[in-house]
Design a protein around this motif. Structure first.
Motif, short mmCIF file in Angstrom:
data_model
loop_
_atom_site.label_atom_id
_atom_site.label_comp_id
_atom_site.label_asym_id
_atom_site.label_seq_id
_atom_site.Cartn_x
_atom_site.Cartn_y
_atom_site.Cartn_z
N GLY A 1 33.56 23.83 42.61
CA GLY A 1 33.51 22.53 41.96
C GLY A 1 34.86 22.09 41.42
N GLU A 2 35.67 23.06 41.01
CA GLU A 2 37.00 22.76 40.48
C GLU A 2 38.00 22.40 41.60
N HIS A 3 37.75 22.89 42.81
CA HIS A 3 38.75 22.76 43.87
C HIS A 3 38.42 21.72 44.93
N ALA A 4 37.27 21.08 44.85
CA ALA A 4 36.91 20.08 45.85
C ALA A 4 37.77 18.83 45.71
N ASN A 5 38.13 18.23 46.85
CA ASN A 5 38.88 16.98 46.81
C ASN A 5 37.92 15.80 46.68
N ALA A 6 38.44 14.60 46.74
CA ALA A 6 37.61 13.41 46.52
C ALA A 6 36.52 13.28 47.58
N ALA A 7 36.77 13.83 48.76
CA ALA A 7 35.77 13.77 49.83
C ALA A 7 34.78 14.93 49.77
N GLY A 8 34.97 15.83 48.79
CA GLY A 8 34.05 16.94 48.62
C GLY A 8 34.45 18.21 49.36
N PHE A 9 35.59 18.20 50.06
CA PHE A 9 36.02 19.37 50.82
C PHE A 9 37.03 20.21 50.02
N VAL A 10 37.01 21.53 50.27
CA VAL A 10 38.09 22.41 49.86
C VAL A 10 38.83 22.75 51.14
N ASP A 11 39.84 21.95 51.45
CA ASP A 11 40.40 21.95 52.80
C ASP A 11 41.22 23.18 53.16
N ASN A 12 41.57 23.99 52.17
CA ASN A 12 42.35 25.19 52.49
C ASN A 12 41.55 26.47 52.26
N ALA A 13 40.22 26.36 52.20
CA ALA A 13 39.37 27.52 51.94
C ALA A 13 38.68 27.98 53.22
N VAL A 14 38.80 29.28 53.51
CA VAL A 14 38.06 29.91 54.59
C VAL A 14 37.12 30.93 53.96
N CYS A 15 35.83 30.70 54.10
CA CYS A 15 34.82 31.60 53.53
C CYS A 15 34.29 32.52 54.62
N VAL A 16 34.16 33.79 54.29
CA VAL A 16 33.69 34.78 55.26
C VAL A 16 32.45 35.47 54.71
N THR A 17 31.39 35.51 55.50
CA THR A 17 30.20 36.26 55.12
C THR A 17 29.66 36.98 56.34
N GLY A 18 28.69 37.84 56.10
CA GLY A 18 28.09 38.66 57.16
C GLY A 18 27.54 39.92 56.53
N THR A 19 26.60 40.54 57.18
CA THR A 19 26.04 41.77 56.62
C THR A 19 27.05 42.90 56.69
N LYS A 20 27.79 42.97 57.75
CA LYS A 20 28.75 44.05 57.94
C LYS A 20 30.10 43.49 58.36
N GLY A 21 31.17 44.02 57.78
CA GLY A 21 32.52 43.70 58.22
C GLY A 21 33.20 42.58 57.49
N LYS A 22 32.56 41.98 56.48
CA LYS A 22 33.16 40.80 55.86
C LYS A 22 34.42 41.11 55.05
N SER A 23 34.47 42.29 54.41
CA SER A 23 35.67 42.62 53.62
C SER A 23 36.88 42.83 54.52
N THR A 24 36.69 43.62 55.57
CA THR A 24 37.81 43.84 56.50
C THR A 24 38.23 42.54 57.15
N THR A 25 37.28 41.71 57.54
CA THR A 25 37.59 40.44 58.19
C THR A 25 38.36 39.52 57.25
N THR A 26 37.93 39.41 56.01
CA THR A 26 38.61 38.54 55.06
C THR A 26 40.02 39.05 54.78
N SER A 27 40.15 40.35 54.61
CA SER A 27 41.46 40.94 54.35
C SER A 27 42.39 40.77 55.55
N LEU A 28 41.85 40.96 56.74
CA LEU A 28 42.67 40.77 57.96
C LEU A 28 43.08 39.32 58.11
#
Length: 467
Positions: free
Chosen positions: A105-132
């Motif tokens: 909520g703090e980082h959204a622009n006027a259009a509602g996007f956080v244009d420099n954010a990449v979110c990673v989820t998944g049951t397995k591998g999300k930490s390694t993927t985000t770090s990589l």
């Protein structure tokens, strides 16, 4: 929900772990005089009282009636919104959000996007993927924040100066709904895979899947990066997002160990410090996300060679007296244990499985032992007897040693005896550590200590924060 929208409302915090403390300090930074009530354990109450905040009331019982007295409750991720008291309070109008929702909520622009954010989820591998992902973006000269479920709450880096060019954010299934609740939309959302997990928090597999997918179905990212080989993800329809697939012949994919972008060969992944084919496959997800940001992924791919693997994830602790010790304490599902075994296929392996029982099925693991069993399997923990009962009819027929241990130390002794001075002791429990240990980190550290190695040398997550 931006923090300023809490002004003038009745607000409570629920939980006083690291996420709860981060929420408190973030709210105080924006609204120093806002009255707050904290619901926490008796042991945590003294720590909160030491803040000497006259506008902070501390209570140790979060009943439905007390929660319902507030307009907004900022809860820690580990507290399920499906708890009866939370459901009852929500039915009376209380809004439950997490720190992730406040950050977005703090980082959204006027259009509602956080244009420099990449979110990673998944049951397995999300930490390694985000770090990589963070590693490769930094290799390209882009200041990048690595934060979220990986070990640095987003609210601890609410307003860094200077701001990073990109945010690489890991989200657990406890947090994906918070992005949707924030009203903000990430630029890119990556979903790796979906297997049964956290059924005690979500209540059912169906609800787990629905909650996990809220990052895609409700947060509506500009671009969704999805695994073409996952049956749940491959069936998704996302009319509000542009879908970029990985794992198929048109995009980033593996042919054996060879990394390809479409028909173009890019590099051999076998020498990369990414243990297991599943981790090398997640490199495809990272490169697809980098392309989604408009960057040259082919140029950045070779920098994966310099990646530092994360602790407690197929981490080789060391070798002693002919036995190699591998710490995969992060493994909390039977699928993760199977993936770990696949990494060491062809070697003498004694695997340690079992822990807190969340009701996950182990039948698929047992079936796999009919065709690719290790030398030995030692069960332990709360669900150890249940796993042992499934495996016992198979042990003699399929030629593996089966042991039942009282605790991790006993499991280690049995594994060492089975290997007789040659092979791999693999801690890949397929279950959480609750009860026996505070968390998977404590379990992994004890494993290293029992193996005769310094636990302080295996625990730090490289690259957290902004660089």
């Amino acid at each position: 929900m931006a923090i300023r929208r809490l002004d003038g409302r009745r607000v409570a915090l629920w939980g006083w772990g690291r996420e709860g403390r981060a929420a408190y300090h973030a709210i105080r930074a924006r609204l120093p005089a806002l009255p707050l009530t904290l619901f926490c354990s008796v042991g945590e109450a003294a720590d909160a009282a030491a803040l000497a905040d006259a506008s902070l009331a501390v209570e140790t019982e979060a009943s439905a009636a007390r929660l319902a007295a507030f307009d907004v409750v900022v809860k820690s991720p580990g507290i399920s919104p499906y708890k009866p008291e939370a459901v009852a309070a929500a039915g009376q109008g209380t809004c439950f959000v997490g720190g992730t929702a406040l950050w977005f909520g703090e980082h959204a622009n006027a259009a509602g996007f956080v244009d420099n954010a990449v979110c990673v989820t998944g049951t397995k591998g999300k930490s390694t993927t985000t770090s990589l992902l963070a590693h490769l973006l930094r290799a390209g000269g882009h200041a990048t924040a690595l934060a979220g479920n990986i070990g640095l709450p987003l609210l601890e880096v609410l307003a860094p100066a200077p701001a990073p060019a990109y945010w690489a954010i890991e989200l657990s299934s406890y947090q994906t709904g918070d992005v949707a609740a924030s009203g903000a939309r990430p630029a890119v959302a990556v979903a790796l895979n979906i297997f049964p997990e956290h059924l005690d928090w979500h209540g059912s597999h169906g609800r787990y899947v629905a909650d996990k997918l809220r990052l895609l179905t409700e947060a509506k990212p500009r671009i969704a990066v999805l695994n073409a080989n996952d049956p749940i993800l491959s069936a998704l329809q996302l009319p509000d997002s542009e879908i970029h697939w990985f794992g198929n012949a048109d995009g980033w994919h593996l042919r054996g160990d060879a990394l390809h972008r479409g028909e173009r060969f890019v590099l051999d992944t076998l020498p990369l410090p990414l243990p297991g084919r599943h981790n090398r496959g997640n490199l495809c997800a990272v490169l697809t996300a980098i392309e989604a940001l408009g960057l040259d992924a082919v140029a950045l791919a070779p920098h994966a060679a310099d990646f530092r693997p994360l602790p407690h994830r197929l981490q080789t602790v060391g070798t002693r007296d002919g036995v190699t010790y591998v710490n995969d304490s992060i493994s909390t599902t039977p699928h993760a244990s199977l993936a770990a075994l696949d990494v060491f296929r062809g070697r003498r392996v004694a695997i340690l499985v079992g822990g807190h029982d969340r009701g996950l099925p182990w039948e698929e693991f047992a079936q796999a032992m009919r065709v690719s069993a290790p030398l030995a399997i030692v069960t332990m923990g709360q669900n150890g007897p249940r796993i042992h009962d499934l495996l016992e009819p198979l042990a003699g027929e399929h030629g593996f040693v089966l042991g039942a241990a009282e605790d991790l130390a006993d499991a280690m002794r049995q594994a060492q005896d089975a290997l007789a001075g040659e092979g791999v002791v693999l801690l890949s429990p397929g279950a959480p550590s609750f009860g026996a240990y505070r968390d998977y980190v404590a379990r992994g550290r004890h494993f290293a200590e029992l193996a005769g190695f310094d636990p302080d040398c295996i625990s730090a997550i490289p690259g957290l924060g902004i660089s």
